[in-house]
Design a protein around this motif. Structure first.
Motif, PDB file in Angstrom:
ATOM      1  N   GLY A 126       0.886  -1.314  -0.113  1.00  0.00           N
ATOM      2  CA  GLY A 126       0.070   0.022   0.055  1.00  0.00           C
ATOM      3  C   GLY A 126       0.919   1.089  -0.171  1.00  0.00           C
ATOM      4  O   GLY A 126       0.210   2.209   0.314  1.00  0.00           O
ATOM      5  N   CYS A 127       1.997   1.441  -0.469  1.00  0.00           N
ATOM      6  CA  CYS A 127       2.837   2.324  -0.270  1.00  0.00           C
ATOM      7  C   CYS A 127       4.156   2.281  -1.218  1.00  0.00           C
ATOM      8  O   CYS A 127       4.470   0.985  -1.661  1.00  0.00           O
ATOM      9  N   ASP A 128       4.803   3.458  -1.301  1.00  0.00           N
ATOM     10  CA  ASP A 128       6.113   3.262  -1.879  1.00  0.00           C
ATOM     11  C   ASP A 128       7.424   3.450  -0.884  1.00  0.00           C
ATOM     12  O   ASP A 128       7.558   4.610  -0.435  1.00  0.00           O
ATOM     13  N   ALA A 129       7.854   2.501  -0.351  1.00  0.00           N
ATOM     14  CA  ALA A 129       8.637   2.423   0.521  1.00  0.00           C
ATOM     15  C   ALA A 129      10.181   2.321  -0.031  1.00  0.00           C
ATOM     16  O   ALA A 129      10.786   1.261   0.616  1.00  0.00           O
ATOM     17  N   ALA A 130      10.544   2.753  -1.077  1.00  0.00           N
ATOM     18  CA  ALA A 130      11.796   2.658  -1.602  1.00  0.00           C
ATOM     19  C   ALA A 130      12.848   2.907  -0.674  1.00  0.00           C
ATOM     20  O   ALA A 130      13.908   2.187  -0.751  1.00  0.00           O
ATOM     21  N   ARG A 131      12.600   3.795   0.123  1.00  0.00           N
ATOM     22  CA  ARG A 131      13.818   4.292   1.145  1.00  0.00           C
ATOM     23  C   ARG A 131      14.055   3.177   2.214  1.00  0.00           C
ATOM     24  O   ARG A 131      15.452   2.769   2.407  1.00  0.00           O
ATOM     25  N   ALA A 132      13.149   2.348   2.548  1.00  0.00           N
ATOM     26  CA  ALA A 132      13.379   1.129   3.457  1.00  0.00           C
ATOM     27  C   ALA A 132      14.042   0.115   2.738  1.00  0.00           C
ATOM     28  O   ALA A 132      14.826  -0.543   3.604  1.00  0.00           O
ATOM     29  N   TYR A 133      13.932  -0.096   1.538  1.00  0.00           N
ATOM     30  CA  TYR A 133      14.537  -1.452   0.987  1.00  0.00           C
ATOM     31  C   TYR A 133      16.088  -1.227   1.000  1.00  0.00           C
ATOM     32  O   TYR A 133      16.721  -2.051   1.125  1.00  0.00           O
ATOM     33  N   VAL A 134      16.569  -0.064   0.972  1.00  0.00           N
ATOM     34  CA  VAL A 134      17.962   0.361   1.285  1.00  0.00           C
ATOM     35  C   VAL A 134      18.331   0.326   2.726  1.00  0.00           C
ATOM     36  O   VAL A 134      19.380  -0.298   3.070  1.00  0.00           O
ATOM     37  N   THR A 135      17.574   1.209   3.722  1.00  0.00           N
ATOM     38  CA  THR A 135      18.041   1.439   4.869  1.00  0.00           C
ATOM     39  C   THR A 135      17.487   0.239   6.026  1.00  0.00           C
ATOM     40  O   THR A 135      18.301  -0.114   6.787  1.00  0.00           O
ATOM     41  N   GLY A 136      16.591  -0.667   5.500  1.00  0.00           N
ATOM     42  CA  GLY A 136      16.069  -1.633   6.147  1.00  0.00           C
ATOM     43  C   GLY A 136      15.350  -1.340   7.477  1.00  0.00           C
ATOM     44  O   GLY A 136      14.986  -2.397   8.276  1.00  0.00           O
ATOM     45  N   CYS A 137      14.739  -0.105   7.491  1.00  0.00           N
ATOM     46  CA  CYS A 137      13.995   0.323   8.482  1.00  0.00           C
ATOM     47  C   CYS A 137      12.685   0.335   7.932  1.00  0.00           C
ATOM     48  O   CYS A 137      11.996   1.413   7.682  1.00  0.00           O
ATOM     49  N   PHE A 138      12.068  -0.829   8.242  1.00  0.00           N
ATOM     50  CA  PHE A 138      10.877  -0.795   7.537  1.00  0.00           C
ATOM     51  C   PHE A 138       9.692   0.045   8.019  1.00  0.00           C
ATOM     52  O   PHE A 138       8.687   0.707   7.215  1.00  0.00           O
ATOM     53  N   ALA A 139       9.695   0.086   9.405  1.00  0.00           N
ATOM     54  CA  ALA A 139       8.659   0.813   9.913  1.00  0.00           C
ATOM     55  C   ALA A 139       8.588   2.489   9.831  1.00  0.00           C
ATOM     56  O   ALA A 139       7.706   3.094   9.392  1.00  0.00           O
ATOM     57  N   GLU A 140      10.071   2.764   9.980  1.00  0.00           N
ATOM     58  CA  GLU A 140      10.292   4.431   9.883  1.00  0.00           C
ATOM     59  C   GLU A 140      10.281   4.777   8.484  1.00  0.00           C
ATOM     60  O   GLU A 140      10.022   5.979   8.243  1.00  0.00           O
ATOM     61  N   ASP A 141      10.859   4.057   7.355  1.00  0.00           N
ATOM     62  CA  ASP A 141      11.269   4.493   6.073  1.00  0.00           C
ATOM     63  C   ASP A 141      10.112   4.258   5.081  1.00  0.00           C
ATOM     64  O   ASP A 141      10.604   3.624   4.068  1.00  0.00           O
ATOM     65  N   ARG A 142       8.862   4.129   5.320  1.00  0.00           N
ATOM     66  CA  ARG A 142       7.932   3.896   4.324  1.00  0.00           C
ATOM     67  C   ARG A 142       7.535   5.015   3.473  1.00  0.00           C
ATOM     68  O   ARG A 142       6.457   5.619   3.260  1.00  0.00           O
ATOM     69  N   THR A 143       8.603   5.439   2.587  1.00  0.00           N
ATOM     70  CA  THR A 143       8.615   6.689   1.875  1.00  0.00           C
ATOM     71  C   THR A 143       9.478   6.440   0.598  1.00  0.00           C
ATOM     72  O   THR A 143      10.586   5.754   0.813  1.00  0.00           O
ATOM     73  N   PRO A 144       9.235   6.916  -0.526  1.00  0.00           N
ATOM     74  CA  PRO A 144      10.376   6.865  -1.637  1.00  0.00           C
ATOM     75  C   PRO A 144      11.286   7.984  -1.535  1.00  0.00           C
ATOM     76  O   PRO A 144      12.174   7.823  -2.481  1.00  0.00           O
ATOM     77  N   GLU A 190      18.540  -0.403  -6.916  1.00  0.00           N
ATOM     78  CA  GLU A 190      18.284  -1.234  -8.263  1.00  0.00           C
ATOM     79  C   GLU A 190      18.017  -2.578  -8.119  1.00  0.00           C
ATOM     80  O   GLU A 190      17.425  -3.135  -8.980  1.00  0.00           O
ATOM     81  N   HIS A 191      18.754  -3.118  -7.194  1.00  0.00           N
ATOM     82  CA  HIS A 191      18.575  -4.477  -7.096  1.00  0.00           C
ATOM     83  C   HIS A 191      16.987  -4.979  -6.846  1.00  0.00           C
ATOM     84  O   HIS A 191      16.603  -5.845  -7.497  1.00  0.00           O
ATOM     85  N   TRP A 192      16.128  -4.089  -6.024  1.00  0.00           N
ATOM     86  CA  TRP A 192      14.917  -4.361  -5.792  1.00  0.00           C
ATOM     87  C   TRP A 192      14.172  -4.052  -6.907  1.00  0.00           C
ATOM     88  O   TRP A 192      13.008  -4.636  -7.022  1.00  0.00           O
ATOM     89  N   VAL A 193      14.459  -3.047  -7.588  1.00  0.00           N
ATOM     90  CA  VAL A 193      13.693  -2.559  -8.630  1.00  0.00           C
ATOM     91  C   VAL A 193      13.743  -3.632  -9.804  1.00  0.00           C
ATOM     92  O   VAL A 193      12.583  -4.190 -10.411  1.00  0.00           O
ATOM     93  N   LYS A 194      14.845  -4.121  -9.932  1.00  0.00           N
ATOM     94  CA  LYS A 194      14.889  -5.473 -11.055  1.00  0.00           C
ATOM     95  C   LYS A 194      14.177  -6.561 -10.271  1.00  0.00           C
ATOM     96  O   LYS A 194      13.616  -7.235 -11.287  1.00  0.00           O
ATOM     97  N   PHE A 195      14.183  -6.644  -9.135  1.00  0.00           N
ATOM     98  CA  PHE A 195      13.584  -8.210  -8.577  1.00  0.00           C
ATOM     99  C   PHE A 195      12.225  -7.951  -8.947  1.00  0.00           C
ATOM    100  O   PHE A 195      11.636  -8.997  -9.407  1.00  0.00           O
ATOM    101  N   PHE A 196      11.308  -6.919  -8.617  1.00  0.00           N
ATOM    102  CA  PHE A 196      10.022  -6.824  -8.812  1.00  0.00           C
ATOM    103  C   PHE A 196       9.726  -6.752 -10.667  1.00  0.00           C
ATOM    104  O   PHE A 196       8.661  -7.151 -10.791  1.00  0.00           O
ATOM    105  N   ARG A 197      10.718  -5.973 -11.210  1.00  0.00           N
ATOM    106  CA  ARG A 197      10.513  -5.860 -12.627  1.00  0.00           C
ATOM    107  C   ARG A 197      10.522  -7.283 -13.140  1.00  0.00           C
ATOM    108  O   ARG A 197       9.564  -7.310 -14.183  1.00  0.00           O
TER     109      ARG A 197
END
Length: 243
Positions: A126-144, A190-197
């Protein structure tokens, strides 16, 4: 009267036999075509289902056999605002589960145990949490918003350590450090972008609509604690080593 009636009946002719024969041939042709279509359908079903069924009775039918997939192709990509995207977080069972990464939306409904309520990666739904994919802070960084993420790959400034370099050397070093840090952020994302793509499980849905001027309209987020833990001071070069 009976004799007169039978006398009036038309006598069979060679043309009648020809007509009957033609009708029989047409019937046979129709039967051949139907038989061919049935066999072709069975063969195609066997190929598409990888040997699972001759009669399209697949437990997991191919997406090209699903009406919803064709509707998506005809409809084209969706454009959702963040608030609209939030409605597809899996809490409403009548709606698919969407997530976005770097502005692109994917349907991850095929994996509800992971992205649905209670799933280990429900934070991304339900969101674009691109930042969390890199930082690993799932709850805090639910933002692109990726501004400042590179800091997690930058060394900490320390006056005692940094005095081993001149001001010019330190400035040049910091420039290179930031370039490398930005490169690492790009590679991680980019690793995660390619994963979903490239994943066959997840369908492309569309794109996230952002307000004009975003992300400049929002303050820069501080680096989350978990990501900041990995930062270390610069290492002083030993004697004889290049700075």
């Amino acid at each position: 009267m009976a004799k007169e009636s039978s006398a009036r009946r038309r006598k069979p002719t060679p043309q009648d036999e020809t007509t009957d024969s033609s009708q029989d041939e047409i019937g046979l042709d129709i039967l051949r075509v139907l038989t061919f279509l049935l066999l072709a359908s069975c063969g195609l079903s066997y190929l598409v289902s990888s040997g699972e069924s001759f009669f399209w009775g697949m437990s997991n039918p191919s997406k090209v056999l699903q009406p919803a997939w064709w509707l998506k192709q005809l409809r084209g990509p969706l454009y959702l605002t963040p608030s609209e995207l939030a409605q597809y977080d899996g809490t409403d069972p009548s709606k698919p589960i969407y997530l976005a990464i770097n502005g692109t939306i994917y349907d991850v409904s095929s994996n509800p145990r992971t992205y649905g309520p209670g799933g280990s990666y429900h934070y991304f739904a339900g969101c674009d949490a691109a930042r969390a994919y890199v930082t690993g802070c799932f709850a805090e960084d639910r933002t692109p918003d990726m501004r400042g993420v590179e800091e997690m790959f930058l060394p900490l400034d320390d006056p005692v350590v940094d005095r081993h370099w001149s001001a010019a050397e330190l400035a040049e070093m910091k420039k290179k450090e930031r370039e490398e840090a930005l490169k690492k952020v790009h590679e991680h994302l980019e690793h995660w972008v390619k994963f979903f793509r490239d994943s066959p499980k997840y369908e492309f849905v569309g794109y996230v609509k952002r307000p004009e001027g975003w992300p400049g309209t929002e303050p820069v987020r501080p680096l989350c604690k978990e990501a900041a833990k990995g930062r270390r001071k610069r290492t002083v070069p030993k004697k004889g080593e290049e700075k």
